[in-house]
Design an enzyme around this catalytic site. Structure first.
Site, PDB file in Angstrom:
ATOM      1  NE  ARG A  33      -3.933  -2.210   1.510  1.00  0.00           N
ATOM      2  CZ  ARG A  33      -4.054  -3.360   0.837  1.00  0.00           C
ATOM      3  NH1 ARG A  33      -3.489  -3.502  -0.338  1.00  0.00           N
ATOM      4  NH2 ARG A  33      -4.763  -4.363   1.324  1.00  0.00           N
ATOM      5  CD  GLU A 177     -11.166 -11.496   7.266  1.00  0.00           C
ATOM      6  OE1 GLU A 177     -10.287 -11.268   8.118  1.00  0.00           O
ATOM      7  OE2 GLU A 177     -11.296 -10.824   6.232  1.00  0.00           O
ATOM      8  CE  LYS A 219     -12.740  -8.251   8.139  1.00  0.00           C
ATOM      9  NZ  LYS A 219     -11.915  -7.184   8.728  1.00  0.00           N
ATOM     10  CB  SER A 261     -14.045  -3.373   1.894  1.00  0.00           C
ATOM     11  OG  SER A 261     -12.692  -3.179   2.171  1.00  0.00           O
ATOM     12  N   GLY A 262     -12.698  -6.231   0.860  1.00  0.00           N
ATOM     13  CA  GLY A 262     -12.162  -7.169  -0.137  1.00  0.00           C
ATOM     14  C   GLY A 262     -11.701  -6.590  -1.458  1.00  0.00           C
ATOM     15  N   GLY A 263     -11.496  -5.279  -1.536  1.00  0.00           N
ATOM     16  CA  GLY A 263     -11.051  -4.695  -2.802  1.00  0.00           C
ATOM     17  C   GLY A 263     -12.169  -4.008  -3.578  1.00  0.00           C
ATOM     18  NE  ARG A 292      -8.196  -4.338   0.423  1.00  0.00           N
ATOM     19  CZ  ARG A 292      -8.252  -5.473  -0.248  1.00  0.00           C
ATOM     20  NH1 ARG A 292      -7.768  -5.526  -1.475  1.00  0.00           N
ATOM     21  NH2 ARG A 292      -8.790  -6.552   0.260  1.00  0.00           N
TER      22      ARG A 292
HETATM   23  P1  13P Z   1     -10.442  -5.222   3.519  1.00  0.00           P
HETATM   24  O1  13P Z   1     -11.679  -4.510   3.971  1.00  0.00           O
HETATM   25  O2  13P Z   1      -9.429  -4.323   2.872  1.00  0.00           O
HETATM   26  O3  13P Z   1     -10.747  -6.468   2.736  1.00  0.00           O
HETATM   27  O4  13P Z   1      -9.681  -5.718   4.842  1.00  0.00           O
HETATM   28  C1  13P Z   1     -10.417  -6.278   5.853  1.00  0.00           C
HETATM   29  C2  13P Z   1      -9.598  -7.281   6.564  1.00  0.00           C
HETATM   30  O5  13P Z   1      -9.417  -7.193   7.766  1.00  0.00           O
HETATM   31  C3  13P Z   1      -9.050  -8.414   5.817  1.00  0.00           C
HETATM   32  O6  13P Z   1      -8.575  -9.383   6.712  1.00  0.00           O
END
Ligand code: 13P
Length: 342
Positions: A33, A177, A219, A261-263, A292
């Site tokens: 990043r 998660e 999550k 959010s995953g991108g 992100r």
């Molecule tokens: P993102 O929302 O960027 O996907 O990150 C969340 C997260 O904690 C991934 O493990």
């Protein structure tokens, strides 16, 4: 550890109108990043950046907890407060990522298994002493040709269950998660099918390991068309399929589901969150645990410079506010455009 400690952490994390800021990027991820902005990933820059995020004025209106990385939980603010203590003082609950990232699953070249169970019991005790009240472990499932395999799903489910059991033993609320990656050409229907199988496997393992479902958060991603799929589902379909998938696979005893959010583009993630959360007839609280989609505008504005701190903090506050309204189904285009930064 008492049950009431776990209960009060769950309740505080899921308070209405707030979500979780994921700021637990590992060394390789934060380096990626920063590199995009030509910022060098030194310990001091990482500390300075996280301090910008955590000292954002008004952040506590919309953020209940922050997920930290191992390095960060040991760092101090510039006025010498341990970071977890500074967060707690502001009314934000510190949490910690405890997995050690992914590695190739042997014999399954394109699949991953998450590492970090060895010595975890002792690490959890140390994190608790450092001020953490919740933990996170991320498993990664990739959709592609002939994958995911049952072996990959089950191996990751067992690791998640053991992590969750150990966390609860230490009085820490686990965030479980299993992330189904959005990369690929797959359809939204295929994403739903795979997420359904993954969630059922995860809850079966949690049951086998006698994990208390009342004292964890799930999550997960939204049900989406693959990022390279030519046919992209609209917001209404995403919301409908996401809720259908959860109703089928997530037990009602689970107190909350928080989205990664995953991108996704940050505004799109907020729009989808808003429509999903407008539905009230679900047994769990729904909220966000974005990395992100909360941080991107702030990171781009900060860009490693002291001069940009106020503007970067306003950008984070704006995203937190939009998402805080979205979890109540009250986000609007008008509020998005009231961004003080533009
Ligand atoms: P993102 O929302 O960027 O996907 O990150 C969340 C997260 O904690 C991934 O493990």
């Amino acid at each position: 550890m008492t049950t009431s400690e776990l209960e009060s952490t769950v309740k505080a994390l899921l308070v209405s109108g707030k979500g979780i800021l994921a700021a637990d990027e590992s060394f390789p991820t934060i380096e990626k990043r920063f590199k995009a902005l030509n910022i060098s990933s030194t310990e001091d820059n990482r500390r300075a950046y996280r301090e910008v995020l955590f000292t954002t004025p008004g952040l506590t209106e919309f953020i209940s907890g922050v997920i930290l990385f191992d390095e960060t939980i040991r760092q101090r603010t510039s006025d010498a407060f341990p970071i977890p203590e500074a967060l707690t003082k502001r009314g934000i609950i510190p949490g910690i990522k405890v997995d050690k990232g992914t590695t190739t699953l042997p014999n399954f070249a394109s699949e991953k298994i998450t590492q970090g169970l060895d010595g975890l019991r002792d690490r959890l005790i140390e994190y608790q002493q450092l001020g953490a009240r919740f933990t996170k472990w991320r498993a990664v499932i990739t959709i592609g040709e002939q994958i995911p395999t049952r072996t990959c799903i089950e191996a990751n489910s067992k690791a998640l269950a053991l992590f969750a059991a150990l966390s609860q033993e230490t009085g820490l609320v686990p965030i479980v998660e299993p992330e189904v990656l959005m990369n690929g050409e797959h359809t939204i229907a295929h994403c739903e099918e795979i997420t359904d199988a993954v969630l059922k496997s995860v809850f079966s393992a949690l049951f086998d390991y006698r994990v208390a479902l009342e004292h964890l958060l799930l999550k997960t991603g939204m049900i989406l068309s693959g990022a390279e799929c030519p046919q992209q589902a609209d917001v209404a379909e995403v919301a409908e399929k996401t809720l259908r998938c959860f109703r089928r696979a997530v037990p009602a005893a689970v107190p909350g589901i928080v989205f990664l959010s995953g991108g996704q583009n940050d505004e799109v993630a907020t729009q989808r969150l808003n429509v999903i959360c407008r539905t009230s007839d679900v047994p769990w609280k729904l909220s966000f645990s974005f990395g992100r989609a909360l941080q991107s505008p702030a990171l781009n504005i900060w860009n490693g410079s002291l001069n940009n701190i106020t503007a970067a903090q306003s950008a984070l506050h704006h995203r937190a506010k939009c998402n805080g309204f979205a979890v109540q189904g009250k986000y609007s285009e008008q509020m998005e455009r009231a961004n003080p930064i533009i």
